[in-house]
Scaffold this motif. Structure first.
Motif, PDB file in Angstrom:
ATOM      1  N   LEU A 154       5.673  16.823   3.565  1.00  0.00           N
ATOM      2  CA  LEU A 154       5.114  18.011   2.338  1.00  0.00           C
ATOM      3  C   LEU A 154       5.786  18.679   0.885  1.00  0.00           C
ATOM      4  CD1 LEU A 154       1.539  19.662   4.937  1.00  0.00           C
ATOM      5  CD2 LEU A 154       1.435  17.058   3.093  1.00  0.00           C
ATOM      6  N   LYS A 155       4.711  19.139   0.160  1.00  0.00           N
ATOM      7  CA  LYS A 155       5.626  19.551  -0.619  1.00  0.00           C
ATOM      8  C   LYS A 155       5.310  21.807  -0.141  1.00  0.00           C
ATOM      9  CE  LYS A 155       5.810  17.040  -5.046  1.00  0.00           C
ATOM     10  NZ  LYS A 155       5.031  16.997  -6.057  1.00  0.00           N
ATOM     11  N   THR A 184       1.041  -0.933   0.532  1.00  0.00           N
ATOM     12  CA  THR A 184       0.385   0.206   0.078  1.00  0.00           C
ATOM     13  C   THR A 184       1.128   1.222  -0.025  1.00  0.00           C
ATOM     14  OG1 THR A 184      -1.986  -1.164   1.471  1.00  0.00           O
ATOM     15  CG2 THR A 184      -2.217   1.353   1.121  1.00  0.00           C
ATOM     16  N   PHE A 185       1.972   1.327   0.993  1.00  0.00           N
ATOM     17  CA  PHE A 185       2.850   2.419   1.000  1.00  0.00           C
ATOM     18  C   PHE A 185       3.375   2.453  -0.488  1.00  0.00           C
ATOM     19  CE2 PHE A 185       7.718   2.755   0.363  1.00  0.00           C
ATOM     20  CZ  PHE A 185       7.809   4.199   1.000  1.00  0.00           C
ATOM     21  N   VAL A 186       3.810   1.356  -1.312  1.00  0.00           N
ATOM     22  CA  VAL A 186       4.650   1.184  -2.753  1.00  0.00           C
ATOM     23  C   VAL A 186       3.353   2.358  -3.666  1.00  0.00           C
ATOM     24  CG1 VAL A 186       5.238   0.594  -4.750  1.00  0.00           C
ATOM     25  CG2 VAL A 186       6.328   0.000  -2.380  1.00  0.00           C
ATOM     26  N   ASP A 187       2.258   1.877  -3.322  1.00  0.00           N
ATOM     27  CA  ASP A 187       1.018   3.147  -4.806  1.00  0.00           C
ATOM     28  C   ASP A 187       0.972   4.371  -3.922  1.00  0.00           C
ATOM     29  OD1 ASP A 187       0.327   0.744  -5.783  1.00  0.00           O
ATOM     30  OD2 ASP A 187      -0.953  -0.347  -4.266  1.00  0.00           O
ATOM     31  N   TRP A 188       1.081   4.354  -2.593  1.00  0.00           N
ATOM     32  CA  TRP A 188       0.683   5.686  -2.260  1.00  0.00           C
ATOM     33  C   TRP A 188       1.869   6.644  -3.063  1.00  0.00           C
ATOM     34  CZ3 TRP A 188      -0.560   4.962   3.584  1.00  0.00           C
ATOM     35  CH2 TRP A 188      -1.587   4.420   4.008  1.00  0.00           C
ATOM     36  N   ARG A 189       3.414   6.178  -2.374  1.00  0.00           N
ATOM     37  CA  ARG A 189       4.343   6.716  -3.196  1.00  0.00           C
ATOM     38  C   ARG A 189       4.231   7.321  -4.690  1.00  0.00           C
ATOM     39  NH1 ARG A 189      10.240   4.043  -2.002  1.00  0.00           N
ATOM     40  NH2 ARG A 189       8.897   2.758  -3.322  1.00  0.00           N
ATOM     41  N   PHE A 240       3.533  15.264  -1.860  1.00  0.00           N
ATOM     42  CA  PHE A 240       4.376  15.087  -1.031  1.00  0.00           C
ATOM     43  C   PHE A 240       5.736  14.998  -1.990  1.00  0.00           C
ATOM     44  CE2 PHE A 240       1.015  12.320  -0.046  1.00  0.00           C
ATOM     45  CZ  PHE A 240       1.041  13.185   1.358  1.00  0.00           C
ATOM     46  N   GLU A 241       7.240  15.549  -1.011  1.00  0.00           N
ATOM     47  CA  GLU A 241       8.650  15.351  -1.596  1.00  0.00           C
ATOM     48  C   GLU A 241       9.136  14.308  -1.610  1.00  0.00           C
ATOM     49  OE1 GLU A 241      10.962  18.050   0.608  1.00  0.00           O
ATOM     50  OE2 GLU A 241       9.784  20.631  -0.546  1.00  0.00           O
ATOM     51  N   ARG A 242       9.257  13.686  -0.122  1.00  0.00           N
ATOM     52  CA  ARG A 242       9.505  12.651  -0.107  1.00  0.00           C
ATOM     53  C   ARG A 242       8.163  11.819   0.882  1.00  0.00           C
ATOM     54  NH1 ARG A 242      14.940  12.624  -1.730  1.00  0.00           N
ATOM     55  NH2 ARG A 242      16.289  14.810  -1.348  1.00  0.00           N
ATOM     56  N   MET A 243       8.117  10.585   0.449  1.00  0.00           N
ATOM     57  CA  MET A 243       7.770   9.351   1.395  1.00  0.00           C
ATOM     58  C   MET A 243       8.141   8.624   1.632  1.00  0.00           C
ATOM     59  SD  MET A 243       3.801   7.535   1.022  1.00  0.00           S
ATOM     60  CE  MET A 243       3.005   9.502   1.001  1.00  0.00           C
ATOM     61  N   VAL A 244       8.376   7.839   3.211  1.00  0.00           N
ATOM     62  CA  VAL A 244       9.445   6.676   4.131  1.00  0.00           C
ATOM     63  C   VAL A 244       8.428   6.123   4.311  1.00  0.00           C
ATOM     64  CG1 VAL A 244      11.095   8.139   3.593  1.00  0.00           C
ATOM     65  CG2 VAL A 244       9.778   7.770   6.092  1.00  0.00           C
ATOM     66  N   VAL A 245       8.945   4.407   3.960  1.00  0.00           N
ATOM     67  CA  VAL A 245       8.285   4.148   6.122  1.00  0.00           C
ATOM     68  C   VAL A 245       9.316   3.480   6.692  1.00  0.00           C
ATOM     69  CG1 VAL A 245       6.577   2.569   4.155  1.00  0.00           C
ATOM     70  CG2 VAL A 245       8.562   2.120   4.287  1.00  0.00           C
TER      71      VAL A 245
END
Length: 809
Positions: free
Chosen positions: A227-228, A79-84, A90-95
């Motif tokens: 967030l950007k 799900t995280f991969v889909d969101w990213r 978002f500038e960046r998204m991590v787990v």
């Protein structure tokens, strides 16, 4: 300016002429302002000061589930991969996820905590290493994830601050990792500290969507994003909601609802403690208001003594504004002196608060006295001076100068001043009663918490973690089971041991594994709708060691081996909720996904509180350790006497089996349960102290007014006695006057408390915000204290000699 300077000098001289009055006023104000400054220092550090990361207000957390208090839950990797990939906000998204293990090769074996993170983790926080570099994208894969960044403290402790440490190896769980970076000493990983515990080592999470633990129902990760600059939180929420609607249509059996939550990261850190801190602010505010009322009464009494002085100034040409300004300046000098003393008291109080507070309440950053705190103290002192000085100043400015110049009027307050003094006393009683009722409700809640039965026997229970984490020694489940089985056998043979067992997730231990609870005979149209259950992997003697009650069926035995039919135990709540009118024994369930193997229910056990004493137990399932082998197990030892004495013998047993296995998280169960209530205990302690101070101040204020009234009515009382009044009549006269004020204050205070306590609902446990017993009991307590405060001056009045009184002017 010259006039102001003259007023300041004159005001200082007048305060120095009455050192007793000035000292009492300064001490009273110091208590009120100091308490406010100390609590505000905590609020400033925890709630107002931003996280120590670049543009930390743009850091957010995402999840598909949220509890009743607004805390976001875990997410899965796919799900995280889909969101990213689909989001543009978002500038960046991590787990991130919890990690750690046994560090060997550099001194004694040591359990260290860490995080598995996405490659962009340190870039998201804008926190580069002091030595070396952070992770690269190509290192965040299953086959290349054996690199680490270490903390400054670990670098100093285990590598002697070696400047050439980059490129060297770190052995964790017998697995070599290459050190690529060292974080600076100023870096504090609040994400790790808040969610899992302080981290000293970071490694790439190294997932891909083909792995079984990356599935959409494997929710064990936390998702953090930045967030950007041009994107608001509302815009991000709108976009993610649209994305989840699409994903719910694509995977209807995974996402029962398309809901998603996006919340600021700092709000997630502070959400649980925010109500308690706000309540403490209200409490110290009420204490300060009571202090102001007391000082105002002192100033009114002093104004009566200075009536002739002010009348002479008016006769010499001083205007009302000049009189009021002079008295306000004296009040400001008092408040500034009180603020100075209060600031010193707050510095000591802040250290005391930090020492007494539970770790999670003040973990965000150290509490310091910064410019905002100093500004708050200055503002509070000025407002306080205005608050307690305004009424006496206006009263003095409006007095009749001719009347004041008469000899007989030099110390006789008018009806308006008397009513004003009585109004201040009523206000003190209102504030004190509201605060006392709040404290009473918290005390009753805490008592209810302590009365909660956790579902096991607390006494004589020692706990510790024994990680079988070596990749070389314990590379298959049989070796792991052999270690724990032999350890339990030897520990149970120790003198003073009644029983011993191991569990994957210890109640009150701070960790838990949740798995889907699928019932064979009750299939759901959408498996995603299946409830989650707490899953415990346990040894056969675990239930006996913990004192968990077996309600029906049987417990686990040595015959429930890896090759035996799969079995499980469920708790009372699961039995009543899933099979309300049936016998669950013999029924079969799946734990995890719908593809997981079926397990037969062989017994029902009592409910166990896992997180704390306040959270009601939910669905719970136990599985034999032989059939679901975990390598990070918690040992529980039931002692026949003091459990702490067994720490040494147990350590010897484990080290004899494997000297590289460290004992970790050693504590008695009473200590763990007590720690779970630490925040409630801390809040209760402070509220109770503030309420006691408020009660004392209100009683002193009432006593002062009544004593002053007796002094002013000495002639009247003498005449009454001369005309035949008895001591009981005088007592009734004075006490009746005071109790009328108390009755009015209690009536208004009960109404104020009804409004205040409704704001405390989140802090109460099994107690109504309008609990009649608490309201009545506290009102009675206040009335008794007030009666004593009235009786003391009344007794003095009853002893007045009429001959002496009649000679008084």
């Amino acid at each position: 300016m010259q006039t102001l300077w003259q007023d300041l000098r004159y005001g200082a001289r007048m305060l120095m002429k009455k050192p007793g009055f000035t000292l009492i006023a300064v001490i009273t104000l110091a208590l009120g302002i100091g308490a406010n400054t100390a609590i505000f220092s905590v609020v400033n550090a925890v709630l107002l000061r931003p996280l120590p990361y670049h543009d930390s207000d743009r850091l957010v957390m995402l999840s598909t589930n949220e509890d009743k208090d607004g805390a976001l839950g875990n997410a899965d990797y796919t799900t995280f991969v889909d969101w990213r990939e689909r989001s543009r906000s978002f500038e960046r998204m991590v787990v991130i996820r919890s990690w750690g293990g046994v560090l060997t090769g550099q001194g004694e074996p040591e359990v260290i905590r860490g995080l598995r993170v996405s490659a962009d983790y340190f870039k998201l926080l804008a926190a580069p290493p002091a030595l070396g570099r952070d992770f690269r994208v190509e290192e965040d894969r299953p086959d290349t994830r054996f690199v680490v960044v270490i903390s400054h403290a670990l670098w100093q402790r285990r590598f002697n601050s070696d400047p050439q440490v980059v490129g060297k190896q770190l052995i964790l769980n017998d697995q070599p990792f290459t050190i690529i970076g060292v974080m600076p000493p100023s870096f504090a990983d609040f994400l790790a500290a808040n969610f899992y515990g302080a981290a000293e080592v970071w490694a790439p999470v190294g997932y891909d969507i083909t792995q079984p633990f990356a599935c959409r129902s494997c929710r064990h990760l936390k998702v953090i994003a930045r967030l950007k600059p041009d994107v608001t939180l509302a815009q991000a929420r709108s976009e993610m909601s649209a994305i989840m609607n699409v994903m719910a249509r694509e995977h209807p059996t995974i996402y029962a609802t398309p809901a998603i939550s996006v919340a600021r990261l700092q709000d997630q850190f502070t959400g649980a403690i925010r109500p308690a801190l706000y309540l403490l602010l209200v409490a110290v505010g009420l204490v300060l208001l009571i202090a102001c009322a007391n000082i105002a009464n002192l100033l009114l009494a002093r104004a009566s003594e200075r009536a002739r002085e002010m009348a002479i100034r008016v006769a010499l040409g001083a205007g009302q504004w000049s009189i009021a300004r002079q008295l306000l300046i004296e009040s400001a000098l008092l408040s500034l002196a009180g603020a100075g003393a209060g600031l010193l008291l707050a510095l000591w109080g802040t250290e005391l608060l930090t020492g007494l507070s539970p770790a999670k309440m003040l973990q965000l950053q150290s509490v310091t006295t910064d410019a905002r705190v100093l500004g708050f103290t200055l503002l509070v002192s000025l407002l306080t001076g205005l608050l307690f000085g305004l009424a006496p100043a206006l009263q003095a400015a409006r007095q009749d100068a001719q009347l004041a110049l008469k000899e007989s009027a030099k110390s006789s307050p008018g009806k308006r001043q008397r009513r004003l003094r009585e109004s201040f006393v009523v206000a003190e009683i209102v504030f004190a009663l509201a605060l006392l009722i709040g404290a009473g409700l918290l005390i009753r809640s805490f008592a209810r918490v302590l009365d909660t039965k956790p579902g096991f026997e607390l006494r004589n229970l020692l706990t510790m973690m024994i990680p079988a984490s070596s990749a070389k020694k314990y590379n298959d489940e049989a070796q792991v089971r052999a270690l724990y089985g032999e350890a339990i056998k030897r520990i149970e043979a120790l003198p003073g041991v009644d029983a011993a067992g191991v569990v994957s997730n210890l109640p009150f231990g701070g960790n838990m594994d949740m798995y889907g609870f699928h019932v064979e005979e009750k299939p759901l149209a959408n498996p995603a709708d299946a409830p989650d259950a707490e899953r415990y992997s346990v040894s056969p003697d675990y239930l006996r060691a913990m004192g968990i009650q077996l309600l029906r069926g049987r417990g686990f035995t040595e015959q429930d081996s890896a090759n035996a039919p799969l079995v499980t135990l469920i708790n009372r709540t699961a039995a009543q909720r899933i099979w309300p009118n049936e016998d669950p024994l013999g029924k079969r369930i799946r734990l995890g996904s719908i593809e997981s193997p079926l397990r037969s229910i062989v017994g029902v056990v009592g409910d166990v509180n896992h997180y704390d004493l306040e959270t009601a137990p939910d669905l719970q399932a136990y599985v034999p350790h032989a059939q679901w082998t975990d390598s990070y197990m918690q040992l529980v030892v039931r002692a026949t006497a003091e459990p702490g004495a067994l720490t040494g013998p147990v350590r010897q047993v484990i080290h004899a089996l494997d000297p590289d296995v460290p004992l970790h998280k050693i504590a008695t169960m009473r200590q763990l349960v007590s720690a779970s209530a630490a925040q409630r205990r801390f809040t209760l302690l402070l509220i109770a102290v503030f309420a006691a101070v408020a009660l004392l101040m209100a009683a002193i204020g009432l006593y002062g007014v009544m004593a002053y009234s007796v002094t002013q009515r000495t002639q009247e009382i003498g005449i009454r006695v001369a005309l035949g009044a008895q001591s009981a009549d005088v007592l009734r006269l004075v006490v009746g006057q005071g109790l009328r004020l108390v009755a009015l204050g209690v009536a208004l205070g009960l109404m104020a408390a009804l409004a205040l306590t409704r704001l405390m609902k989140k802090l109460l446990f099994e107690v109504s915000a309008t609990d009649p017993m608490t309201f009545a009991g506290v009102a009675l307590l206040l009335a008794l204290v007030a009666l004593l405060a009235c009786w003391l001056p009344a007794r003095r009045a009853a002893k007045v000699d009429p001959m002496v009184a009649l000679r008084c002017e």
